[in-house]
Design a protein around this motif. Structure first.
Motif, PDB file in Angstrom:
ATOM      1  N   SER A   1       0.833  -1.198   0.000  1.00  7.60           N
ATOM      2  CA  SER A   1       0.000   0.000   0.000  1.00  7.60           C
ATOM      3  C   SER A   1       0.869   1.251   0.000  1.00  7.60           C
ATOM      4  O   SER A   1       0.577   2.232  -0.703  1.00  7.60           O
ATOM      5  CB  SER A   1      -0.924   0.005   1.226  1.00  7.60           C
ATOM      6  OG  SER A   1      -1.863  -1.036   1.157  1.00  7.60           O
ATOM      7  N   ALA A   2       1.956   1.207   0.791  1.00  2.00           N
ATOM      8  CA  ALA A   2       2.878   2.348   0.823  1.00  2.00           C
ATOM      9  C   ALA A   2       3.566   2.528  -0.524  1.00  2.00           C
ATOM     10  O   ALA A   2       3.735   3.657  -1.006  1.00  2.00           O
ATOM     11  CB  ALA A   2       3.913   2.142   1.929  1.00  2.00           C
ATOM     12  N   ILE A   3       3.955   1.423  -1.155  1.00  2.00           N
ATOM     13  CA  ILE A   3       4.586   1.506  -2.474  1.00  2.00           C
ATOM     14  C   ILE A   3       3.599   2.077  -3.493  1.00  2.00           C
ATOM     15  O   ILE A   3       3.940   2.943  -4.306  1.00  2.00           O
ATOM     16  CB  ILE A   3       5.090   0.126  -2.919  1.00  2.00           C
ATOM     17  CG1 ILE A   3       6.254  -0.335  -2.034  1.00  2.00           C
ATOM     18  CG2 ILE A   3       5.539   0.157  -4.387  1.00  2.00           C
ATOM     19  CD1 ILE A   3       6.720  -1.745  -2.333  1.00  2.00           C
ATOM     20  N   THR A   4       2.352   1.589  -3.442  1.00  2.00           N
ATOM     21  CA  THR A   4       1.324   2.068  -4.369  1.00  2.00           C
ATOM     22  C   THR A   4       1.119   3.569  -4.223  1.00  2.00           C
ATOM     23  O   THR A   4       1.074   4.315  -5.205  1.00  2.00           O
ATOM     24  CB  THR A   4       0.000   1.333  -4.127  1.00  2.00           C
ATOM     25  OG1 THR A   4       0.187  -0.071  -4.313  1.00  2.00           O
ATOM     26  CG2 THR A   4      -1.078   1.832  -5.072  1.00  2.00           C
ATOM     27  N   SER A   5       0.996   4.007  -2.976  1.00 10.51           N
ATOM     28  CA  SER A   5       0.770   5.427  -2.718  1.00 10.51           C
ATOM     29  C   SER A   5       1.932   6.272  -3.215  1.00 10.51           C
ATOM     30  O   SER A   5       1.739   7.300  -3.882  1.00 10.51           O
ATOM     31  CB  SER A   5       0.561   5.653  -1.214  1.00 10.51           C
ATOM     32  OG  SER A   5       0.478   7.022  -0.910  1.00 10.51           O
ATOM     33  N   ARG A   6       3.147   5.832  -2.915  1.00 14.43           N
ATOM     34  CA  ARG A   6       4.314   6.612  -3.310  1.00 14.43           C
ATOM     35  C   ARG A   6       4.549   6.562  -4.816  1.00 14.43           C
ATOM     36  O   ARG A   6       5.002   7.531  -5.423  1.00 14.43           O
ATOM     37  CB  ARG A   6       5.541   6.128  -2.544  1.00 14.43           C
ATOM     38  CG  ARG A   6       5.542   6.624  -1.096  1.00 14.43           C
ATOM     39  CD  ARG A   6       6.475   5.806  -0.216  1.00 14.43           C
ATOM     40  NE  ARG A   6       6.640   6.394   1.088  1.00 14.43           N
ATOM     41  CZ  ARG A   6       5.732   6.321   2.060  1.00 14.43           C
ATOM     42  NH1 ARG A   6       4.577   5.682   1.844  1.00 14.43           N
ATOM     43  NH2 ARG A   6       5.957   6.872   3.246  1.00 14.43           N
ATOM     44  N   LEU A   7       4.233   5.416  -5.428  1.00 10.05           N
ATOM     45  CA  LEU A   7       4.390   5.307  -6.874  1.00 10.05           C
ATOM     46  C   LEU A   7       3.374   6.200  -7.583  1.00 10.05           C
ATOM     47  O   LEU A   7       3.677   6.818  -8.615  1.00 10.05           O
ATOM     48  CB  LEU A   7       4.219   3.857  -7.308  1.00 10.05           C
ATOM     49  CG  LEU A   7       4.520   3.523  -8.766  1.00 10.05           C
ATOM     50  CD1 LEU A   7       5.890   4.026  -9.174  1.00 10.05           C
ATOM     51  CD2 LEU A   7       4.417   2.022  -8.997  1.00 10.05           C
ATOM     52  N   SER A   8       2.192   6.289  -7.019  1.00  5.57           N
ATOM     53  CA  SER A   8       1.198   7.205  -7.563  1.00  5.57           C
ATOM     54  C   SER A   8       1.703   8.641  -7.489  1.00  5.57           C
ATOM     55  O   SER A   8       1.567   9.414  -8.447  1.00  5.57           O
ATOM     56  CB  SER A   8      -0.123   7.067  -6.790  1.00  5.57           C
ATOM     57  OG  SER A   8      -1.076   7.991  -7.249  1.00  5.57           O
ATOM     58  N   GLY A   9       2.302   8.995  -6.365  1.00  2.73           N
ATOM     59  CA  GLY A   9       2.853  10.339  -6.213  1.00  2.73           C
ATOM     60  C   GLY A   9       3.996  10.609  -7.159  1.00  2.73           C
ATOM     61  O   GLY A   9       4.067  11.677  -7.784  1.00  2.73           O
TER      62      GLY A   9
END
Length: 562
Positions: free
Chosen positions: A365-373
């Protein structure tokens, strides 16, 4: 003293020793997992313990053991082995320590062996780029202490903190997760939209120490047993299909390039350039005729050279740059679409509690959020580059008008397309170049030509630049930006699903301790003591890879009478 009194006092000492040991045994068994490492015997200790010192310096009282193993596990079900990876064990049968013949003695009760990077590469080809020699340390004393350490540790069994901080400690290397998945049934299908998976680990170290004597004298397990693990650099690299589509879209200039080609015509002359030239030429001719008055008939037909230039290279540069997630912990490479995630930062594994799971749903979830950013940062940069390319579109117009029998009048108009559209481009001239040996006609005042106001040379070119250059390029850039924003939205909606599979592909545990909940399986080849492993990596549940890196084990330690 009579023999009877001597026998009574000896009996009292033995009884007291048994009572003390029973109390210690009760303390030590509380909280210990009942099926693992239950080392305290319920048998009688015997006279030797009754005479041992609570300072735990009396030799010949305990049988102790310690083992360290830098690398253990299996690849596709085949155990990792070989003498180059053999564990380092120190056994002390309550006399002198016994070490492997290959060990380098460290003092009187300990020794070390080394594991080379070449040995690691040979045993596990999927583990590449390992550096330096890893240390395996083990020590065991007959006074009741056992110590073990492996990985980036010193010859005395301590974590080599200074080398780790300086970046000179040996590195574990990079595990080719995707390659391992391809080697087992169903592995590639399980990965789905995640490719080029690679786990890169810097130094790793684990230490364990057990003071069995202190336990027997009443110390709680929490103080008699100490274990530590460190793996401060864990980096995951991967390529998600959705992100690859995004960066490909970001770097796609084809639609805008087609419009640019129609406006500029390359080395030829486009219809837009012809129209701009005709408008600018008419402006100069009109201004000259007005300035010359009765001599207006000298003004000939203008010739023009027009160049429209648009540089789109900045778009490519922006699309292919590396960008960091605003929240940190992740970097996106626009050139490849690969993501690099700092697992230690995202999971907090730098100071990990026992059995810390590094790759989890929370991590993804953290990777997804940061990759989105990070994707948003990349797209913002590309959008800005499109705007800069549009704003930087330049137009140059050279106009030449002959004056019969006199010479040529020239002027140059330069500026951005937007400036031309606003009539604010820069005008150089008019200037007059006379024919050789020319006698000026009566009444011709050259200053009337050179003093023509620049504003008189710009009006007619506004319309063709606006309609034939600015409008089509603006429309093409807007379409490109809109399409990219749409791809970004699609990418963000797909990321969670594509990354959700990650924990089923890769399991990474830091500071693994088998006797602590959830009680992971022990590392093979370490005996039945208290274990700690700096890093445990499993690919596809262990069927493709089960790798224990930097493991140490101490105990079980017993008295000579047990």
């Amino acid at each position: 003293m009579t023999q009877r009194r001597q026998r009574l006092r000896a009996a009292h000492r033995v009884a007291a020793g048994l009572a003390a040991f029973s109390a210690v045994a009760l303390v030590l068994t509380v909280g210990v997992h009942p099926t693992y490492a239950s080392w305290v015997s319920t048998t009688t200790l015997g006279p030797s313990v009754g005479t041992a010192s609570s300072s735990c310096t009396t030799p010949g009282v305990y049988r102790t053991t310690a083992t360290s193993r830098y690398l253990a596990g299996s690849v596709a079900g085949t155990p990792i082995g070989g003498s180059a990876l053999a564990p380092m064990t120190a056994d002390n049968p309550a006399s002198a320590v016994v070490l492997p013949s290959s060990a380098v003695p460290r003092g009187t009760d300990a020794g070390t062996t080394a594991v080379s990077a070449a040995a690691v590469a040979s045993a596990v080809p999927a583990l590449a780029s390992a550096t330096g020699a890893q240390t395996q340390y083990a020590g065991a004393t007959s006074s009741g202490r056992s110590d073990a350490a492996s990985g980036a540790v010193t010859g005395s069994g301590a974590v080599d903190a200074s080398a780790i901080a300086a970046g000179t400690a040996p590195a574990v290397g990079a595990i080719d997760v995707s390659g391992l998945l391809a080697g087992v049934a169903g592995g590639s299908a399980a990965a789905r939209q995640l490719t080029r998976l690679r786990l890169t680990t810097g130094p790793a170290a684990a230490t364990a120490a057990l003071n069995e004597c202190a336990r027997r004298w009443g110390a709680p397990l929490s103080s008699a047993l100490t274990r530590s693990a460190t793996a401060p650099s864990l980096v995951l690299r991967a390529r998600a299909g959705a992100v690859k589509d995004l960066v490909d879209s970001a770097a796609d200039r084809s639609a805008v390039s087609t419009v640019v080609a129609s406006v500029t015509a390359g080395s030829g002359t486009s219809s837009a350039e012809s129209a701009i030239g005709a408008a600018a030429g008419n402006d100069l001719v009109g201004a000259l005729r007005s300035a010359l008055g009765l001599l207006a008939s000298l003004v000939g037909t203008p010739s023009t050279t027009v160049s429209v230039t648009t540089d789109l290279s900045g778009v490519t540069t922006a699309a292919q740059r590396g960008v960091d997630a605003p929240a940190g912990g992740l970097r996106l490479d626009g050139a490849t679409g690969d993501l690099t995630a700092d697992l230690a930062a995202l999971s907090g594994s730098a100071a990990a509690a026992p059995n810390t799971t590094v790759v989890s749903t929370a991590t993804t979830s953290a990777i997804t959020s940061r990759l989105s950013g990070a994707s948003g940062v990349l797209v913002d940069g590309v959008d800005a580059a499109w705007d800069a390319a549009l704003a930087g579109t330049s137009v140059t117009v050279d106009v030449a008008v002959p004056l019969t029998g006199v010479g040529t009048v020239t002027a140059r108009l330069t500026g951005t397309a937007a400036q031309f559209a606003a009539g604010t481009e820069t005008v150089t001239g008019p200037a007059v170049t006379l024919l050789p040996s020319t006698a000026l006609p009566v009444g011709l005042d050259l200053s009337a030509i050179t003093s023509i106001a620049p504003a008189l040379l710009t009006p007619s070119s506004k319309a063709p630049v606006s309609t034939l250059v600015v409008a089509p390029l603006t429309s093409a850039v807007a379409t490109a930006k809109s399409g990219l924003d749409g791809t970004l939205s699609t990418t963000r909606s797909l990321l969670a699903g594509q990354l959700a599979v990650l924990p089923t592909l890769l399991s990474v545990t830091v500071n693994e301790q088998p006797d602590v909940t959830p009680f992971p399986s022990p590392v093979p080849g370490l005996g039945s003591g208290y274990q700690v492993t700096a890093l445990r990596v499993k690919v596809l549940g262990g069927s493709a890879l089960d790798l224990a890196v930097a493991a140490a084990s101490v105990g079980p330690d017993r008295t000579v009478n047990e």
